[in-house]
Design an enzyme around this catalytic site. Structure first.
Site, PDB file in Angstrom:
ATOM      1  N   PHE A  53      -9.081  19.529  15.949  1.00 42.83           N
ATOM      2  CA  PHE A  53      -7.771  20.111  15.647  1.00 42.83           C
ATOM      3  C   PHE A  53      -6.861  19.167  14.846  1.00 42.83           C
ATOM      4  CE2 PHE A  53      -3.478  21.722  16.870  1.00 42.83           C
ATOM      5  CZ  PHE A  53      -3.590  22.989  16.343  1.00 42.83           C
ATOM      6  N   ARG A  62       7.476  34.640  21.302  1.00 45.52           N
ATOM      7  CA  ARG A  62       7.832  33.877  20.093  1.00 45.52           C
ATOM      8  C   ARG A  62       6.732  34.081  19.056  1.00 45.52           C
ATOM      9  NH1 ARG A  62       7.079  28.752  17.830  1.00 45.52           N
ATOM     10  NH2 ARG A  62       8.819  28.079  16.544  1.00 45.52           N
ATOM     11  N   ARG A 108       8.282  16.632  22.646  1.00 46.24           N
ATOM     12  CA  ARG A 108       9.191  17.548  21.948  1.00 46.24           C
ATOM     13  C   ARG A 108      10.461  17.791  22.751  1.00 46.24           C
ATOM     14  NH1 ARG A 108      10.118  23.035  21.022  1.00 46.24           N
ATOM     15  NH2 ARG A 108       8.813  23.765  22.736  1.00 46.24           N
ATOM     16  N   TYR A 111      -0.955  21.195  25.169  1.00 47.98           N
ATOM     17  CA  TYR A 111       0.362  21.845  25.201  1.00 47.98           C
ATOM     18  C   TYR A 111       1.344  21.129  26.116  1.00 47.98           C
ATOM     19  CZ  TYR A 111      -1.500  25.570  22.324  1.00 47.98           C
ATOM     20  OH  TYR A 111      -2.042  26.262  21.282  1.00 47.98           O
ATOM     21  N   ASN A 142      -2.653  34.303  18.675  1.00 46.35           N
ATOM     22  CA  ASN A 142      -2.405  34.375  17.232  1.00 46.35           C
ATOM     23  C   ASN A 142      -2.595  35.810  16.755  1.00 46.35           C
ATOM     24  OD1 ASN A 142      -1.822  31.684  16.693  1.00 46.35           O
ATOM     25  ND2 ASN A 142      -3.935  31.146  16.193  1.00 46.35           N
ATOM     26  N   HIS A 186       3.259  25.466  14.315  1.00 45.09           N
ATOM     27  CA  HIS A 186       4.064  26.635  14.718  1.00 45.09           C
ATOM     28  C   HIS A 186       5.548  26.268  14.788  1.00 45.09           C
ATOM     29  CE1 HIS A 186       0.636  29.282  15.942  1.00 45.09           C
ATOM     30  NE2 HIS A 186       0.044  28.127  16.150  1.00 45.09           N
ATOM     31  N   ARG A 229       8.026  21.560  16.538  1.00 43.92           N
ATOM     32  CA  ARG A 229       6.638  21.708  16.993  1.00 43.92           C
ATOM     33  C   ARG A 229       5.710  21.148  15.917  1.00 43.92           C
ATOM     34  NH1 ARG A 229       9.582  25.826  18.998  1.00 43.92           N
ATOM     35  NH2 ARG A 229       9.044  26.800  20.990  1.00 43.92           N
ATOM     36  N   ARG A 285      -7.083  22.733  24.391  1.00 40.77           N
ATOM     37  CA  ARG A 285      -5.697  23.219  24.369  1.00 40.77           C
ATOM     38  C   ARG A 285      -5.035  22.969  25.720  1.00 40.77           C
ATOM     39  NH1 ARG A 285      -5.156  29.217  22.810  1.00 40.77           N
ATOM     40  NH2 ARG A 285      -2.998  28.694  22.354  1.00 40.77           N
ATOM     41  N   HIS A 297       2.226  27.251  27.134  1.00 40.06           N
ATOM     42  CA  HIS A 297       1.072  26.442  27.529  1.00 40.06           C
ATOM     43  C   HIS A 297      -0.028  27.382  28.034  1.00 40.06           C
ATOM     44  CE1 HIS A 297      -1.546  23.619  29.248  1.00 40.06           C
ATOM     45  NE2 HIS A 297      -0.923  23.327  30.362  1.00 40.06           N
TER      46      HIS A 297
HETATM   47 FE1  HDE Z   1      -1.906  25.950  19.481  1.00 40.18          FE
HETATM   48  N1  HDE Z   1      -0.566  24.417  19.685  1.00 40.18           N
HETATM   49  N2  HDE Z   1      -3.418  24.626  19.444  1.00 40.18           N
HETATM   50  N3  HDE Z   1      -3.237  27.446  19.083  1.00 40.18           N
HETATM   51  N4  HDE Z   1      -0.426  27.272  19.412  1.00 40.18           N
HETATM   52  C1  HDE Z   1       0.762  24.544  19.729  1.00 40.18           C
HETATM   53  O1  HDE Z   1       2.157  23.514  21.291  1.00 40.18           O
HETATM   54  C2  HDE Z   1      -3.332  23.355  19.852  1.00 40.18           C
HETATM   55  C3  HDE Z   1      -4.593  27.317  18.970  1.00 40.18           C
HETATM   56  C4  HDE Z   1      -0.537  28.626  19.357  1.00 40.18           C
HETATM   57  O2  HDE Z   1       5.695  29.663  19.906  1.00 40.18           O
HETATM   58  C5  HDE Z   1       1.450  23.278  20.100  1.00 40.18           C
HETATM   59  O3  HDE Z   1       4.270  23.811  21.988  1.00 40.18           O
HETATM   60  C6  HDE Z   1      -4.632  22.740  19.887  1.00 40.18           C
HETATM   61  C7  HDE Z   1      -5.240  28.589  19.073  1.00 40.18           C
HETATM   62  C8  HDE Z   1       0.768  29.230  19.295  1.00 40.18           C
HETATM   63  O4  HDE Z   1       5.947  27.751  20.949  1.00 40.18           O
HETATM   64  C9  HDE Z   1       0.300  22.307  20.367  1.00 40.18           C
HETATM   65  C10 HDE Z   1      -5.511  23.715  19.469  1.00 40.18           C
HETATM   66  C11 HDE Z   1      -4.236  29.488  19.244  1.00 40.18           C
HETATM   67  C12 HDE Z   1       1.665  28.172  19.323  1.00 40.18           C
HETATM   68  C13 HDE Z   1      -0.899  23.164  20.055  1.00 40.18           C
HETATM   69  C14 HDE Z   1      -4.727  24.898  19.201  1.00 40.18           C
HETATM   70  C15 HDE Z   1      -2.993  28.765  19.245  1.00 40.18           C
HETATM   71  C16 HDE Z   1       0.885  26.961  19.411  1.00 40.18           C
HETATM   72  C17 HDE Z   1       2.494  22.812  19.134  1.00 40.18           C
HETATM   73  C18 HDE Z   1      -6.995  23.631  19.279  1.00 40.18           C
HETATM   74  C19 HDE Z   1      -4.357  30.997  19.394  1.00 40.18           C
HETATM   75  C20 HDE Z   1       3.163  28.237  19.257  1.00 40.18           C
HETATM   76  C21 HDE Z   1       3.828  23.054  19.807  1.00 40.18           C
HETATM   77  C22 HDE Z   1      -7.681  23.052  20.334  1.00 40.18           C
HETATM   78  C23 HDE Z   1      -5.112  31.415  20.547  1.00 40.18           C
HETATM   79  C24 HDE Z   1       3.761  28.516  20.603  1.00 40.18           C
HETATM   80  C25 HDE Z   1       3.494  23.501  21.134  1.00 40.18           C
HETATM   81  C26 HDE Z   1       5.264  28.661  20.483  1.00 40.18           C
HETATM   82  C27 HDE Z   1       1.432  25.676  19.505  1.00 40.18           C
HETATM   83  C28 HDE Z   1      -2.150  22.695  20.163  1.00 40.18           C
HETATM   84  C29 HDE Z   1      -5.314  26.093  18.709  1.00 40.18           C
HETATM   85  C30 HDE Z   1      -1.736  29.423  19.376  1.00 40.18           C
HETATM   86  C31 HDE Z   1       0.341  21.006  19.647  1.00 40.18           C
HETATM   87  C32 HDE Z   1      -4.911  21.321  20.275  1.00 40.18           C
HETATM   88  C33 HDE Z   1      -6.739  28.862  19.023  1.00 40.18           C
HETATM   89  C34 HDE Z   1       1.098  30.692  19.192  1.00 40.18           C
HETATM   90  O5  HDE Z   1       0.272  21.920  21.706  1.00 40.18           O
END
Ligand code: HDE
Length: 715
Positions: free
Chosen positions: A159, A110, A367, A360, A146, A73, A70, A356, A337
């Site tokens: 981001f 996760r 991936r 995802y 989070n 994360h 990833r 977001r 997602h």
């Molecule tokens: Fe994520 N984030 N994120 N994030 N995020 C990913 O998706 C992203 C954000 C969070 O255990 C990615 O499958 C952008 C906030 C978790 O598989 C990716 C932005 C929050 C996980 C991605 C954010 C999160 C991810 C990387 C800002 C809390 C792990 C791999 C716009 C609410 C999920 C994947 C797991 C993972 C993008 C911000 C939580 C790249 C573009 C805010 C828990 O898609």
């Protein structure tokens, strides 16, 4: 019926499991293999033959074993479980999984760190991911949150910059899993909107004791939508029943060396031992018409709704009760997602969330290698997935018939579109009007008020930990101007905080800034780029934001080290151990050597670890049993002395029994000796000198004796 509901995902996964027991090795084509040790060669010492299909298949598969990790994360650990709602939520949402208190909805969770690579350490100072997939009857619902309720940036556009800045530096890929470097603080110092999140990241929330002991947050404002189409704005929370606990930074760094898998292992062992992690799902609900009644914008992901303004209502509980069978197949291949929603839940226009919703799905394509990742067993819904999407890499499903378009007549129009009353998802019909603009809403311009609220809500010891964290992180920053900018930002949060950090960095104390406090966001806010405004806050401090103001005591699964050597008092060790284990504590016997320990009566006790193979930082508390010979040996053992010293420094409960007091005296010679408890104040100090075991149990349950840090500071 109930049981059946709980097991449906497990049963679905069962069909994809294989058992090796009593089976032959075969090739992937099912041909039995007679030798998987030697390749086929021309003569005993000759070259390997091209025709060796067994070798080529084995090696080719191995060569392709890795998939991209990833992009954020990357490092995580997962578990199966179920979710049960307490009361039907019909009044606010039609989501089916939130209606039946008897139904157990299968989930997979996760937890993760954000910055480090897949092989990095669990105890990095970092945000923790808290992603939950609910396998509901209406399809998969992902709550991808989070353990911190706000985010660094307000718009998804930033981001990639944020992540580039925080990941190891571009030229030398240093440092691993750490924010303590120039590029991260350079970016942050230029992005005042990040300061609220930074306050959380510098608190002990960012170094949790366990995944079982941290909160989770959906961060953005989402919507509930009921049968009548009425929307209620909602913020999601996960509240751990064990409370929220952190470790000290000094410990975190040492744990990273001693056991980088500390959190992963803790989660795994808790589930194996039947200590199932439990989290209550909480919601803060705001009527749509009240959207604008706050000092901040509900669409701004750098803001919380203080619990004093809108209470968190606990609506159900999640229990994690089964470890995955295969890390790669389940924890690595699960694809979350935030766009996976079900009828009754919908999005808002939070610009971070909106971005977001693109990222995802896009990231899973690279991936997991193509558009069919939803067919991977862990990602499949338990409700059937049926549509006219076809083909692509690794397609599993065999779609029968000629039809793969809609509308069609040759298959009678199947599969049908579902009307709303048939469970078809219909987007909430929010009214939107506006011009196309590339700008930030003025209502997002108050960057500092909630950072100050967070800081004001902490106890002195929590503030101290934050000052330490800033001093550590900025102390690693090489460029003076970045440190200066950061200290400048901190003055806007709290002047005393900035003064203390500046002093630790050897910098002059910056002057207190002018902060014209506005009632509401002024009309010309944001006219200058990055020009913040300050809005008068209704509340100055919020209990819910402090970990220490919300203590939860428990002993189940606490790790207690019994420091022993041969000749230890067998009766004492047995009694104490039985007492602690009957309360669910995890007792480990630590001794100068591995193998068996001989007690004073010649009895043999299994040693769990020798001093060299473990460390105090892997435990919550220490017990030093009596026994003359054992005491004499521990007194001479520098590792034992270090163990006790460090446990004291890390504010852990320490029980000392009989002759073991001499080991204590050897640990702290002369004036180094901490004040020992007088009369009944063992429970205040956390040192249990010949105390009743009940007191020690209570002490261990308290987690830490932070007062000790204050006392040491005052010395
Ligand atoms: Fe994520 N984030 N994120 N994030 N995020 C990913 O998706 C992203 C954000 C969070 O255990 C990615 O499958 C952008 C906030 C978790 O598989 C990716 C932005 C929050 C996980 C991605 C954010 C999160 C991810 C990387 C800002 C809390 C792990 C791999 C716009 C609410 C999920 C994947 C797991 C993972 C993008 C911000 C939580 C790249 C573009 C805010 C828990 O898609």
């Amino acid at each position: 019926m109930e049981e059946k509901k709980d097991n449906r995902k497990t049963e679905q996964l069962e069909q994809h499991k294989n058992q090796q027991k009593d089976k032959f090795i075969t090739t992937n084509q099912g041909v039995r293999v007679n030798d998987t040790q030697n390749s086929l060669t021309a003569g005993e010492r000759g070259p390997t033959l091209m025709e060796d299909f067994m070798f080529r298949e084995k090696m080719t598969h191995f060569d392709h074993e890795r998939i991209p990790e990833r992009v954020v994360h990357a490092r995580g650990a997962g578990a199966h479980g179920y979710f049960q709602v307490y009361e039907p939520m019909k009044a606010v949402t039609k989501a089916d999984f939130l209606q039946d208190p008897d139904a157990k909805i299968p989930v997979f969770v996760r937890f993760s760190t954000v910055v480090g690579f897949r092989g990095s350490t669990d105890l990095a100072r970092d945000v923790r991911g808290f992603a939950v997939k609910f396998y509901t009857d209406e399809g998969n619902y992902d709550l991808v949150g989070n353990n911190i309720p706000v985010f660094f940036i307000q718009d998804a556009m930033k981001f990639p910059d944020l992540i580039h800045a925080v990941k190891p530096e571009a030229d030398n890929e240093i440092p691993q899993a750490s924010t303590a470097h120039d590029t991260f603080w350079d970016f942050i110092s230029l992005m005042p909107e990040s300061i609220h999140m930074i306050m959380w990241a510098m608190s002990d929330r960012a170094i949790p004791r366990s995944y079982r002991m941290m909160e989770g947050f959906g961060v953005h404002t989402f919507r509930f939508v009921n049968d009548a189409g009425k929307s209620t704005l909602v913020k999601f929370h996960w509240k751990p029943l064990l409370g929220v606990h952190g470790v000290l930074w000094d410990e975190a760094q040492k744990i990273s060396g001693e056991n980088p898998d500390f959190h992963r292992q803790d989660l795994w062992e808790a589930i194996e031992n039947g200590n199932y992690p439990e989290f209550e799902l909480g919601v803060q609900m705001v009527a749509e018409e009240d959207m604008d009644r706050f000092d901040f914008d509900l669409l701004d992901p750098t803001k919380i709704i203080p619990e004093e303004l809108v209470p968190v209502v606990r609506i159900g509980k999640m229990v994690l009760n089964r470890n995955p069978d295969n890390f790669f197949a389940e924890t690595e291949q699960i694809a979350f997602h935030p766009g996976n929603i079900v009828p009754g839940i919908d999005f808002t226009n939070d610009p971070l969330l909106q971005g977001r919703l693109f990222s995802y799905l896009d990231t899973q394509l690279i991936r997991l290698g193509g558009p069919n990742f939803h067919e991977i067993p862990i990602n499949r819904p338990i409700s059937s997935a049926l549509n006219n999407q076809r083909d692509g890499f690794m397609r599993q499903e065999i779609n029968k018939g000629k039809n793969h378009y809609h509308p069609n007549s040759i298959e009678g129009g199947c599969p049908f579109q579902a009307k709303m009353r048939e469970g078809g998802f219909t987007t909430y019909t929010e009214k939107i009007e506006g011009r196309k603009v590339r700008t930030r809403s003025k209502s997002f311009s108050d960057f500092f008020s909630q950072a100050t609220l967070f800081y004001n809500s902490q106890t002195p010891i929590e503030k101290k930990h934050m000052i330490d964290a800033f001093s550590f992180e900025l102390g690693k920053v090489k460029r003076e101007r970045i440190r200066e900018r950061m200290v400048g930002l901190l003055t806007q949060v709290d002047h005393e905080l900035s003064e203390k950090v500046a002093a630790r960095l050897g910098m002059d104390s910056p002057p207190e800034p002018e902060k014209p406090i506005n009632k509401g966001v002024p009309a010309d806010a944001g006219a200058e780029e990055f020009e913040p405004v300050y809005v008068e806050q209704k509340i100055k401090s919020s209990e819910a934001l402090s970990m220490l103001k919300n203590p939860v005591s428990f002993i189940v699964s606490r790790r207690i080290a019994f420091l022993c050597a041969d000749g230890v008092d067998g009766n004492a060790i047995r009694n104490a151990r039985e007492n602690l284990e009957s309360q669910g504590a995890n007792v480990q016997v630590i001794a100068p050597h591995s193998g068996m320990l001989k007690t004073d009566s010649g009895e043999k006790i299994k040693i769990d670890s020798s001093f060299i193979a473990t460390s105090s930082v892997l435990f919550d508390a220490v017990y030093i049993p009596a026994g003359k010979q054992s005491t004499d040996e521990l007194k001479k053992n520098m590792e034992a002395i270090h163990f006790i010293n460090e446990s004291y420094k890390h504010c852990k409960a320490i029980a000392i029994e009989g002759s073991a007091k001499e080991v204590w005296e050897k640990t702290f010679p002369g004036s180094m000796m901490p004040d020992l408890p007088q009369g009944n104040d063992a429970l205040k100090k956390g040192i249990f000198l010949d105390s009743k075991i009940e007191d020690f149990i209570e002490g261990v349950s308290k987690h830490r004796f932070w007062e000790r840090e204050v006392a040491e500071m005052e010395k």
